[in-house]
Write a protein that holds these residues in place. Structure first.
Motif, PDB file in Angstrom:
ATOM      1  N   UNK A 234     -13.869  -9.405 -16.609  1.00 60.66           N
ATOM      2  CA  UNK A 234     -14.008  -9.485 -15.155  1.00 60.66           C
ATOM      3  C   UNK A 234     -12.824 -10.181 -14.483  1.00 60.66           C
ATOM      4  N   UNK A 235     -12.183 -11.089 -15.184  1.00 60.77           N
ATOM      5  CA  UNK A 235     -11.051 -11.782 -14.589  1.00 60.77           C
ATOM      6  C   UNK A 235      -9.836 -10.908 -14.373  1.00 60.77           C
ATOM      7  N   UNK A 236      -9.783  -9.758 -15.069  1.00 69.13           N
ATOM      8  CA  UNK A 236      -8.636  -8.858 -14.956  1.00 69.13           C
ATOM      9  C   UNK A 236      -8.875  -7.721 -13.961  1.00 69.13           C
ATOM     10  N   UNK A 237     -10.057  -7.672 -13.388  1.00 70.10           N
ATOM     11  CA  UNK A 237     -10.395  -6.584 -12.471  1.00 70.10           C
ATOM     12  C   UNK A 237      -9.872  -6.869 -11.059  1.00 70.10           C
ATOM     13  N   UNK A 238      -9.957  -5.864 -10.193  1.00 66.10           N
ATOM     14  CA  UNK A 238      -9.576  -6.050  -8.794  1.00 66.10           C
ATOM     15  C   UNK A 238     -10.646  -6.872  -8.090  1.00 66.10           C
ATOM     16  N   UNK A 239     -10.243  -7.942  -7.457  1.00 65.50           N
ATOM     17  CA  UNK A 239     -11.176  -8.809  -6.742  1.00 65.50           C
ATOM     18  C   UNK A 239     -10.943  -8.661  -5.238  1.00 65.50           C
ATOM     19  N   UNK A 240     -11.966  -8.215  -4.535  1.00 67.81           N
ATOM     20  CA  UNK A 240     -11.901  -8.065  -3.088  1.00 67.81           C
ATOM     21  C   UNK A 240     -12.751  -9.139  -2.432  1.00 67.81           C
ATOM     22  N   UNK A 241     -12.447  -9.421  -1.177  1.00 68.52           N
ATOM     23  CA  UNK A 241     -13.275 -10.342  -0.423  1.00 68.52           C
ATOM     24  C   UNK A 241     -14.631  -9.723  -0.110  1.00 68.52           C
ATOM     25  N   UNK A 242     -15.580 -10.555   0.289  1.00 66.24           N
ATOM     26  CA  UNK A 242     -16.916 -10.056   0.629  1.00 66.24           C
ATOM     27  C   UNK A 242     -16.826  -9.143   1.845  1.00 66.24           C
ATOM     28  N   UNK A 243     -17.128  -7.888   1.645  1.00 66.67           N
ATOM     29  CA  UNK A 243     -17.082  -6.873   2.703  1.00 66.67           C
ATOM     30  C   UNK A 243     -18.320  -6.009   2.541  1.00 66.67           C
ATOM     31  N   UNK A 244     -19.294  -6.212   3.415  1.00 68.20           N
ATOM     32  CA  UNK A 244     -20.584  -5.548   3.262  1.00 68.20           C
ATOM     33  C   UNK A 244     -20.478  -4.032   3.325  1.00 68.20           C
ATOM     34  N   UNK A 245     -19.619  -3.505   4.200  1.00 69.12           N
ATOM     35  CA  UNK A 245     -19.453  -2.052   4.303  1.00 69.12           C
ATOM     36  C   UNK A 245     -18.931  -1.487   2.990  1.00 69.12           C
TER      37      UNK A 245
END
Length: 296
Positions: A234-245
């Motif tokens: 999981x640490x190597x995956x793309x991390x996005x900010x919280x975006x409900x849409x």
């Protein structure tokens, strides 16, 4: 998008009352008659249990061995990768490490902490029923264990996922409240599209959520923290900010490691964004969020 049928092996009951679990073609236990019979036996116990009771499963030594191995292998990864909120809850719950607990035993440990309890399920529970029970602080859980040939892998939720993942999570008052709020949200929703939207936000938060802590990305989602392999990835995956849409519309494949995860900046942001969404969501809001995602 979330497909409620793809997570669990189908369970059928014949005209003579025989219960059968149908494993997928790529399931590790497909060609093991003893495992298939065991799965069907455990599913039948849940189906035939009197209302309001949880069947006691006489787990075999091999099943206890799988539980012990998973607890042994997951524990150091939790210390390394799990958010402190999850770790504190895990230490309060004190699940046994040497044997598979009965669901009633887990409930007896959880209720004094957060008021939650478990109900036995043979496999898939219809989406609305599952979430309605979450709103009543009841978690529907399977009771079977993964196949012994791949003890650190399961293609579907088993008791290790349901208890080591969700049980430890539900021992946190904050995570328990978020889970209950998602369940209560389902009672306000009329359309299946809205229900699926909420389930997908739940997937990317309570199942596969990550959060920053002291400058590091830590996991709090039960799907990550019950998976030996997922914790390394999981640490190597793309991390996005919280975006409900985005969370409610992003397509994903449950059979693969999750390539996109949504990262909260803090527990407070998780409450303010995801918690507030679960507290207030209705059909109109999900339609607005879908439209926002479509026009990006």
């Amino acid at each position: 998008m979330f497909d409620e049928g793809q997570l669990y092996s189908p369970v059928t009951t014949g005209e003579d009352g025989t219960v059968e679990v149908h494993l997928a073609d790529n399931h590790p236990g497909l060609h093991d008659p003893a495992y298939r019979a065991r799965r069907s036996h455990i599913a039948a116990a849940a189906i035939n249990a009197p209302a309001g009771t949880v069947p006691v499963i006489d787990y075999t030594e091999d099943e206890h061995r799988i539980w012990r191995l998973c607890q042994e292998q997951l524990a150091p990864k939790h210390e390394k990768y799990a958010h402190s909120e999850f770790l504190a809850a895990k230490h309060r719950l004190r699940l046994p490490t040497d044997h598979v607990p009965q669901l009633d035993q887990v409930s007896a440990r959880l209720r004094p902490l957060t008021g939650w309890g478990y109900r036995a399920a043979p496999g898939l529970v219809p989406l609305r029923e599952f979430y309605a029970d979450l709103g009543a602080r009841t978690f529907n859980s399977t009771q079977y264990l993964r196949h012994g040939s791949e003890p650190l892998y399961t293609p579907e939720p088993d008791i290790i996922h349901e208890v080591i993942g969700h049980g430890n999570q539900l021992a946190s008052a904050r995570f328990a409240r978020l889970t209950e709020a998602a369940g209560r949200a389902s009672l306000r929703l009329e359309t299946e599209d809205a229900m699926k939207f909420v389930a997908d936000v739940f997937w990317f938060s309570m199942e596969f959520g990550v959060i920053k802590e002291h400058g590091e990305v830590k996991a709090y989602g039960a799907g990550i923290l019950s998976s030996f392999g997922e914790m390394d990835e999981f640490g190597h995956m793309e991390h996005r900010g919280l975006d409900l849409a985005d969370m409610g519309t992003l397509a994903y494949d449950i059979t693969e490691y999750q390539p996109v995860l949504f990262c909260a900046e803090s527990l407070d942001e998780l409450d303010d964004v995801v918690g507030a969404f679960f507290d207030t969501v209705d059909d109109d809001l999900t339609e607005c969020l879908r439209a926002r995602a479509a026009h990006r």
